[in-house]
Design a protein around this motif. Structure first.
Motif, mmCIF file in Angstrom:
data_model
loop_
_atom_site.group_PDB
_atom_site.id
_atom_site.type_symbol
_atom_site.label_atom_id
_atom_site.label_comp_id
_atom_site.label_asym_id
_atom_site.label_seq_id
_atom_site.Cartn_x
_atom_site.Cartn_y
_atom_site.Cartn_z
ATOM 1 N N ILE A 60 0.690 -1.156 0.124
ATOM 2 C CA ILE A 60 -0.011 -0.087 -0.005
ATOM 3 C C ILE A 60 0.908 1.311 0.076
ATOM 4 N N SER A 61 0.522 2.317 -0.427
ATOM 5 C CA SER A 61 1.066 3.540 -0.746
ATOM 6 C C SER A 61 1.461 4.204 0.768
ATOM 7 N N SER A 62 2.905 4.585 0.601
ATOM 8 C CA SER A 62 3.586 5.254 1.783
ATOM 9 C C SER A 62 3.125 6.514 1.791
ATOM 10 N N GLU A 63 2.615 7.200 0.762
ATOM 11 C CA GLU A 63 2.254 8.490 0.752
ATOM 12 C C GLU A 63 0.995 8.832 1.877
ATOM 13 N N PRO A 64 1.218 9.724 2.395
ATOM 14 C CA PRO A 64 -0.047 10.325 3.168
ATOM 15 C C PRO A 64 -1.441 10.797 2.452
ATOM 16 N N VAL A 65 -2.517 10.440 2.835
ATOM 17 C CA VAL A 65 -3.456 10.659 2.108
ATOM 18 C C VAL A 65 -3.787 12.301 2.123
#
Length: 213
Positions: A60-65
């Motif tokens: 899953i993405s490590s970028e904050p929503v």
């Protein structure tokens, strides 16, 4: 808090966050001992470390929503014809409803039919009753999914304002969060976790007035 500032763990646990002090992503996790001392917290601990593992493995993405609607459109309406136009312009048969006040002294109802938009109708407005009737007829005729946060409050408020939506198709986000057992029930915390929206907590807004009351 050294990494993220004065955050509430309930709002950030198990989600990737940015830090002003490092370029690395920070994934706040409840301490395993929390689950040992409090059996009800085991699910939270398991969830957080499962999420951290998925982020580290790239599942899953490590970028904050990020808030996709950081410049929302809010309008106040006192015209049943405008209400009808807004309702008929909905992108889907879903409507979010919120209320303010108490049943004996309602202040307003608010709706959103499209993401990033909000409409408020105050009880003090001249055509409040006609606007409320228009909303009620639309819900009755179209049978949309009505989204609320804490139906125990909003149903009573809407009924007091002449719009009984208790027989509508209801989705209560507070009950959904409760049933998941992993999410806070605060609307502000949920919005921050899943939508990246930073909103002022009710307590912060009213401040000392709460203590005086």
């Amino acid at each position: 808090r050294w990494f993220l500032g004065n955050v509430d763990m309930e709002a950030v646990h198990g989600t990737p966050r940015r830090s002003d002090k490092t370029s690395a992503r920070v994934i706040p996790c409840y301490h395993p001992a929390f689950g040992l001392y409090d059996p009800d917290a085991k699910g939270l601990v398991y969830h957080d470390y499962s999420q951290a593992a998925k982020i580290i493995k790239g599942k899953i993405s490590s970028e904050p929503v990020v808030d996709a609607y950081n410049s929302p459109s809010y309008i106040e309406i006192d015209d049943p014809r405008r209400i009808k136009i807004e309702l008929n312009g909905a992108n889907s048969l879903r409507i979010a409803i919120d209320t303010e006040g108490i049943p004996s002294l309602p202040w307003s109802w608010q709706i959103s039919t499209n993401p990033g938009t909000g409409i408020v109708v105050r009880s003090s407005s001249r055509w409040f009753r006609a606007c409320t009737d228009t909303l009620y007829r639309w819900i009755t005729d179209q049978n949309p999914l009505v989204i609320v946060h804490n139906a125990m409050y909003d149903l009573g408020m809407m009924r007091a304002m002449g719009c009984d939506i208790s027989s509508a198709r209801l989705y209560d986000t507070m009950i959904a969060a409760y049933l998941l057992r992993l999410e806070p029930q605060s609307l502000k915390h949920l919005a921050r976790r899943h939508c990246g929206m930073e909103m002022m907590e009710y307590r912060e807004m009213i401040g000392d007035a709460a203590d005086e009351k």
